[in-house]
Write an enzyme that holds these catalytic residues in place. Sequence first.
Site, PDB file in Angstrom:
ATOM      1  N   GLY A 203       0.920  -1.229  -0.079  1.00 56.43           N
ATOM      2  CA  GLY A 203       0.113  -0.072  -0.134  1.00 56.43           C
ATOM      3  C   GLY A 203       0.849   1.253   0.140  1.00 56.43           C
ATOM      4  CD  GLU A 204      -0.222   4.951   4.106  1.00 57.89           C
ATOM      5  OE1 GLU A 204      -0.192   6.156   4.128  1.00 57.89           O
ATOM      6  OE2 GLU A 204      -1.002   4.343   5.134  1.00 57.89           O
ATOM      7  N   GLY A 206       4.969   1.464   0.019  1.00 53.72           N
ATOM      8  CA  GLY A 206       5.962   0.632  -1.105  1.00 53.72           C
ATOM      9  C   GLY A 206       5.645  -0.718  -1.544  1.00 53.72           C
ATOM     10  CG  ASP A 234      -6.048  -3.523  -9.858  1.00 52.52           C
ATOM     11  OD1 ASP A 234      -5.695  -4.725  -9.883  1.00 52.52           O
ATOM     12  OD2 ASP A 234      -7.104  -3.304  -9.278  1.00 52.52           O
TER      13      ASP A 234
HETATM   14  P1  AMP Z   1      -7.361  -3.037  -6.164  1.00 50.88           P
HETATM   15  O1  AMP Z   1      -6.204  -2.449  -7.206  1.00 50.88           O
HETATM   16  O2  AMP Z   1      -6.594  -4.454  -5.269  1.00 50.88           O
HETATM   17  O3  AMP Z   1      -7.676  -1.929  -5.328  1.00 50.88           O
HETATM   18  O4  AMP Z   1      -8.486  -3.785  -6.933  1.00 50.88           O
HETATM   19  C1  AMP Z   1      -9.741  -2.886  -7.217  1.00 50.88           C
HETATM   20  C2  AMP Z   1     -10.545  -3.559  -8.171  1.00 50.88           C
HETATM   21  O5  AMP Z   1     -10.513  -4.754  -8.067  1.00 50.88           O
HETATM   22  C3  AMP Z   1     -11.822  -2.907  -8.063  1.00 50.88           C
HETATM   23  O6  AMP Z   1     -12.058  -1.835  -9.079  1.00 50.88           O
HETATM   24  C4  AMP Z   1     -12.883  -3.956  -8.206  1.00 50.88           C
HETATM   25  O7  AMP Z   1     -13.980  -3.970  -8.965  1.00 50.88           O
HETATM   26  C5  AMP Z   1     -11.945  -5.352  -8.380  1.00 50.88           C
HETATM   27  N1  AMP Z   1     -12.447  -6.407  -7.749  1.00 50.88           N
HETATM   28  C6  AMP Z   1     -12.874  -6.648  -6.538  1.00 50.88           C
HETATM   29  N2  AMP Z   1     -13.042  -7.872  -5.994  1.00 50.88           N
HETATM   30  C7  AMP Z   1     -12.687  -8.538  -6.996  1.00 50.88           C
HETATM   31  C8  AMP Z   1     -12.801 -10.101  -7.402  1.00 50.88           C
HETATM   32  N3  AMP Z   1     -13.286 -10.897  -6.515  1.00 50.88           N
HETATM   33  N4  AMP Z   1     -12.456 -10.291  -8.761  1.00 50.88           N
HETATM   34  C9  AMP Z   1     -11.809  -9.543  -9.543  1.00 50.88           C
HETATM   35  N5  AMP Z   1     -11.791  -8.208  -9.369  1.00 50.88           N
HETATM   36  C10 AMP Z   1     -12.368  -7.800  -8.136  1.00 50.88           C
END
Ligand code: AMP
Length: 299
Positions: A203-204, A206, A234
Site C-alpha cells: 500500500g502506501e 511501497g 492494479d
Molecule cells: P485493487 O487494485 O486491489 O484496489 O483492486 C480494485 C478493483 O478490483 C476494483 O475496481 C474491483 O472492481 C476489483 N475487484 C474486487 N473484487 C474482485 C474480485 N473478486 N475479482 C476480480 N476483481 C475484483
Amino acid sequence: MVDAVIVGSVALDTVKTPFGEVKEVLGGAATYSSYAASFFAKPGIVAVVGEDFPKEHLQLLEARGIDTSGIKKEGKTFRWEGFYEYDMNEAKTVKTELNSFESFSPKIPEEYKKAKYVFLANINPELQLKVLEQIESPEMVMLDSMNLWIYTKKDKLLDVIKKSDVLLLNDGEARQMFNTPNLAIAGAEALKLGVKHFIIKKGEHGALLFSEGSHFNAPGYPLEAIKDPTGCGDSFAGGLIGYMAKTNNSDESNLRKAIVYGSVLASFNAEDFSLNRLKQISNQDIEKRYKEFEKMRQF
Ligand code: AMP
C-alpha cells in the site's frame, strides 16, 4: 499488435472512503491495469461486460489505444462494493457480484496471441489459466490474486502460480497465501513454487521484490491528498507490465525500474475516485514523479 495481454475484471464499483463516495463508477482490475499500462505500451483486455455497461467507458479505454476486442458483451456487468476506513491500506468488501464473469469462457483475439507480456489481473484463477493457455510464447507472465480466490480456489491458484514468472500479492494476501506472519518467509516460499520474482505490495509503504539471491524495496510516495486507493494495486501492476513491454527486457534491473513506474501510477491513482486522476495525467507528469522517487532514494 497488442504488446501486453491483460485479463481481469472490468467492473462497476460502489466505493466509500472517509473522503467521499461514488456509485457504479468505472472500475475493475483489468480496467485500472490496462489504463496504467497504456502510458507505455499497447494493452489488450480480455474480459466480459454486460449489456448494461455504459459505452463511454469502452470509448475511454479505446481512446488510450487499448484494444478492447477481447471484451465480450453478455448478461450483467461485474459489480464490486467496498469501503475503507482511515487505514486505507485495507479494502473492506461489502458485496461482489460476479454476474457475467460466472459463465465467461474467454476466446482471445488473434492479435493478442503473440504478445510477449501477460498480466493475469485479479479474477477467478480458472479464467486466468484459460487465457494463458491461448498465448503462444510469453516472455513474462505476471499474476495477481486476492483473498477471495486464496480461500475458495487455492489449488487452481497454485496451478497458475506454477505457470507464472512473477507473483504479485499485497502483504495481507501474502501472509494468507503462505500461512505466515513473516513476509521474508512468504518471499522464500513463493520462490520455492517456481516463480522468478515475488512482489509484495505494501500500500502506501511501497513494494518489496524477492528474487533468487536478491531483495529490493521501493518506497511509497508521501501523498498528502489520498481520496480513494481502489485500483492502486492494479495501476501499480499495469504501470509495471506496460514498462516491461515497452522496454522488452525482463532483467531484474529493468524490473526494479518497472516497479518504480508502477508505484508512480499507483500514487496518482489514489488522488481521486475511479480513473479520474489517471485520466488527467500525462507522460511528463509520470517522468517528473519518477525523478522524485529517485531523489527520495539518494543518501
Ligand atoms: P485493487 O487494485 O486491489 O484496489 O483492486 C480494485 C478493483 O478490483 C476494483 O475496481 C474491483 O472492481 C476489483 N475487484 C474486487 N473484487 C474482485 C474480485 N473478486 N475479482 C476480480 N476483481 C475484483
